[in-house]
Design a protein around this motif. Structure first.
Motif, PDB file in Angstrom:
ATOM      1  N   THR A 261       5.895 -26.153  14.980  1.00 51.98           N
ATOM      2  CA  THR A 261       6.275 -26.231  16.394  1.00 51.98           C
ATOM      3  C   THR A 261       5.097 -25.920  17.318  1.00 51.98           C
ATOM      4  N   GLY A 262       4.026 -25.317  16.771  1.00 47.78           N
ATOM      5  CA  GLY A 262       2.941 -24.837  17.628  1.00 47.78           C
ATOM      6  C   GLY A 262       1.729 -25.745  17.742  1.00 47.78           C
ATOM      7  N   LEU A 263       1.645 -26.777  16.899  1.00 49.29           N
ATOM      8  CA  LEU A 263       0.447 -27.617  16.897  1.00 49.29           C
ATOM      9  C   LEU A 263       0.623 -28.883  17.723  1.00 49.29           C
ATOM     10  N   LEU A 264      -0.489 -29.395  18.252  1.00 48.76           N
ATOM     11  CA  LEU A 264      -0.474 -30.678  18.961  1.00 48.76           C
ATOM     12  C   LEU A 264      -0.344 -31.814  17.951  1.00 48.76           C
ATOM     13  N   ASN A 265      -1.049 -31.677  16.822  1.00 42.90           N
ATOM     14  CA  ASN A 265      -1.028 -32.661  15.738  1.00 42.90           C
ATOM     15  C   ASN A 265      -1.031 -31.908  14.422  1.00 42.90           C
ATOM     16  N   PRO A 266      -0.509 -32.518  13.365  1.00 43.95           N
ATOM     17  CA  PRO A 266      -0.527 -31.808  12.073  1.00 43.95           C
ATOM     18  C   PRO A 266      -1.964 -31.527  11.636  1.00 43.95           C
ATOM     19  N   VAL A 267      -2.176 -30.389  10.993  1.00 50.98           N
ATOM     20  CA  VAL A 267      -3.496 -30.069  10.445  1.00 50.98           C
ATOM     21  C   VAL A 267      -3.295 -29.380   9.095  1.00 50.98           C
ATOM     22  N   GLU A 268      -4.136 -29.702   8.138  1.00 51.18           N
ATOM     23  CA  GLU A 268      -4.032 -29.075   6.819  1.00 51.18           C
ATOM     24  C   GLU A 268      -4.529 -27.640   6.891  1.00 51.18           C
ATOM     25  N   VAL A 269      -3.791 -26.726   6.273  1.00 49.79           N
ATOM     26  CA  VAL A 269      -4.241 -25.332   6.171  1.00 49.79           C
ATOM     27  C   VAL A 269      -4.338 -25.004   4.684  1.00 49.79           C
ATOM     28  N   GLU A 270      -5.526 -24.603   4.273  1.00 49.02           N
ATOM     29  CA  GLU A 270      -5.768 -24.307   2.857  1.00 49.02           C
ATOM     30  C   GLU A 270      -6.341 -22.903   2.705  1.00 49.02           C
ATOM     31  N   VAL A 271      -6.114 -22.310   1.550  1.00 47.37           N
ATOM     32  CA  VAL A 271      -6.751 -21.024   1.245  1.00 47.37           C
ATOM     33  C   VAL A 271      -8.139 -21.332   0.691  1.00 47.37           C
ATOM     34  N   ALA A 272      -9.134 -20.529   1.060  1.00 53.04           N
ATOM     35  CA  ALA A 272     -10.504 -20.719   0.564  1.00 53.04           C
ATOM     36  C   ALA A 272     -10.474 -20.837  -0.952  1.00 53.04           C
ATOM     37  N   ARG A 273     -11.085 -21.865  -1.460  1.00 57.82           N
ATOM     38  CA  ARG A 273     -11.075 -22.126  -2.906  1.00 57.82           C
ATOM     39  C   ARG A 273     -11.732 -20.982  -3.666  1.00 57.82           C
ATOM     40  N   PHE A 274     -12.762 -20.407  -3.055  1.00 59.04           N
ATOM     41  CA  PHE A 274     -13.527 -19.386  -3.777  1.00 59.04           C
ATOM     42  C   PHE A 274     -13.061 -17.971  -3.469  1.00 59.04           C
ATOM     43  N   GLU A 275     -12.092 -17.834  -2.551  1.00 56.89           N
ATOM     44  CA  GLU A 275     -11.638 -16.514  -2.146  1.00 56.89           C
ATOM     45  C   GLU A 275     -12.862 -15.635  -1.894  1.00 56.89           C
ATOM     46  N   ASN A 276     -13.010 -14.539  -2.643  1.00 54.66           N
ATOM     47  CA  ASN A 276     -14.097 -13.612  -2.323  1.00 54.66           C
ATOM     48  C   ASN A 276     -15.499 -14.071  -2.740  1.00 54.66           C
ATOM     49  N   ASP A 277     -15.598 -15.130  -3.567  1.00 52.25           N
ATOM     50  CA  ASP A 277     -16.928 -15.607  -3.958  1.00 52.25           C
ATOM     51  C   ASP A 277     -17.565 -16.497  -2.900  1.00 52.25           C
ATOM     52  N   ALA A 278     -16.780 -16.948  -1.922  1.00 53.70           N
ATOM     53  CA  ALA A 278     -17.296 -17.882  -0.915  1.00 53.70           C
ATOM     54  C   ALA A 278     -18.485 -17.293  -0.166  1.00 53.70           C
ATOM     55  N   GLY A 279     -18.456 -15.984   0.105  1.00 57.27           N
ATOM     56  CA  GLY A 279     -19.529 -15.337   0.864  1.00 57.27           C
ATOM     57  C   GLY A 279     -20.882 -15.411   0.175  1.00 57.27           C
ATOM     58  N   ILE A 280     -20.908 -15.093  -1.143  1.00 55.98           N
ATOM     59  CA  ILE A 280     -22.213 -15.135  -1.827  1.00 55.98           C
ATOM     60  C   ILE A 280     -22.647 -16.573  -2.090  1.00 55.98           C
ATOM     61  N   LEU A 281     -21.693 -17.469  -2.340  1.00 56.93           N
ATOM     62  CA  LEU A 281     -22.045 -18.882  -2.569  1.00 56.93           C
ATOM     63  C   LEU A 281     -22.622 -19.503  -1.291  1.00 56.93           C
ATOM     64  N   GLY A 282     -21.955 -19.229  -0.161  1.00 55.35           N
ATOM     65  CA  GLY A 282     -22.427 -19.773   1.114  1.00 55.35           C
ATOM     66  C   GLY A 282     -23.780 -19.198   1.508  1.00 55.35           C
ATOM     67  N   ALA A 283     -23.962 -17.899   1.255  1.00 59.12           N
ATOM     68  CA  ALA A 283     -25.264 -17.263   1.542  1.00 59.12           C
ATOM     69  C   ALA A 283     -26.354 -17.928   0.706  1.00 59.12           C
ATOM     70  N   ALA A 284     -26.037 -18.200  -0.549  1.00 62.14           N
ATOM     71  CA  ALA A 284     -27.004 -18.875  -1.429  1.00 62.14           C
ATOM     72  C   ALA A 284     -27.348 -20.267  -0.897  1.00 62.14           C
ATOM     73  N   LEU A 285     -26.357 -20.963  -0.347  1.00 65.34           N
ATOM     74  CA  LEU A 285     -26.585 -22.311   0.179  1.00 65.34           C
ATOM     75  C   LEU A 285     -27.550 -22.338   1.365  1.00 65.34           C
ATOM     76  N   LEU A 286     -27.718 -21.206   2.035  1.00 69.78           N
ATOM     77  CA  LEU A 286     -28.689 -21.139   3.134  1.00 69.78           C
ATOM     78  C   LEU A 286     -30.101 -21.403   2.622  1.00 69.78           C
ATOM     79  N   VAL A 287     -30.347 -21.087   1.351  1.00 75.76           N
ATOM     80  CA  VAL A 287     -31.701 -21.227   0.805  1.00 75.76           C
ATOM     81  C   VAL A 287     -31.782 -22.201  -0.365  1.00 75.76           C
TER      82      VAL A 287
END
Length: 288
Positions: A261-287
């Protein structure tokens, strides 16, 4: 194959991981966040580099406003006392002799999910990390929306959700992170007179009306945040990460109902695939 060190700095813990160019985590450890932060961080990074001399570069995702060009923390509120104005890149490059890149923690989660995770192949993605605070990362036409004159781009946790509401660590009233984060949930539980942790709250919500009322307030506010963000970014997907996402199976259905009821258009909402590993993986991707 290239090996880099990814570091994820949060309000209560720091995760460090050695990652190769195909995104495999070869080594990982978790240490408590200690203040003063910089000397402690350098000491632990030097220790890991001594054990793993083949690490070629260091990527750091940290809580707070970051200037990624300078690799400097501009502002970090009281979550990390004394961390504001720290030239992390400059000091660490000097100490280690290796390339160092620094970015906001939610931004690096967005990178990880876009490259390896739930948002692969998508161009417009908003990431919300629900941890000590509420972090935001925005992928705009495949590029990270970050930096800004004060390092404050995509600080979604500091959009005002409830005018004149609860005082935020940034000093203003009613920021969304005071309603939608792990810390916010703890406050809501306490105010409801309940004695339980956030995971217990979600477990008991089906049988305990007081717990259900807290969950209802939380999901209502999260739906409001997502709805406002859609009006700005018209994203293809919202990814929810951070500690609170680990219990998402227990509250996602309720959130989806409110979004209908709250959105203008439908949008997919997903849980982060990596949960707590996303932070170190993303940091690694910086370099990488």
């Amino acid at each position: 194959m290239e090996k880099v060190l990814g570091v994820d700095i949060g309000g209560t813990k720091i995760r460090l991981g050695i990652i190769n160019s195909s995104g495999q985590i070869l080594y990982e450890e978790k240490i408590p966040t200690n203040i003063p932060l910089y000397p402690y961080l350098e000491e632990n990074i030097m220790r890991i580099l001594a054990e793993h001399p083949d690490v070629q570069a260091i990527g750091i995702g940290t809580h707070g406003f970051v200037d990624p060009k300078q690799g400097k923390v501009i502002y970090s509120a009281d979550t990390l006392p004394g961390w504001s104005n720290t030239p992390v890149k400059e000091w660490l490059e000097k100490a280690t002799g290796k390339r160092v890149e620094v970015e906001n923690d939610a931004n690096v989660v967005a990178l990880a999910e876009a490259k390896f995770g739930a948002a692969q192949g998508l161009n417009r993605v908003v990431v919300l990390t629900l941890g000590t605070g509420l972090g935001g990362g925005v992928l705009w036409d495949g590029k990270l929306l970050s930096g800004g004159p004060h390092g404050g781009a995509a600080e979604l946790g500091h959009m005002i959700l409830h005018p004149n509401g609860v005082t935020c660590a940034c000093g203003r009233l009613g920021c969304s992170e005071m309603y939608v984060s792990g810390t916010a949930l703890e406050r809501r539980i306490k105010e409801a007179g309940l004695h339980m942790s956030p995971p217990e709250l979600f477990q008991q919500a089906t049988t305990n009306p007081s717990a259900q009322k807290v969950v209802d307030g939380f999901t209502t506010d999260l739906a409001l945040v997502i709805s406002s963000l859609q009006a700005v970014f018209d994203m293809e997907m919202v990814i929810i990460g951070g500690g609170v996402s680990e219990a998402a199976a227990m509250w996602m259905e309720e959130l989806q109902q409110k979004l209908e009821t709250g959105l203008l258009n439908p949008v997919e909402v997903e849980v982060a695939r990596f949960e707590n590993d996303a932070g170190i993986l993303g940091a690694a991707l910086l370099v990488l």
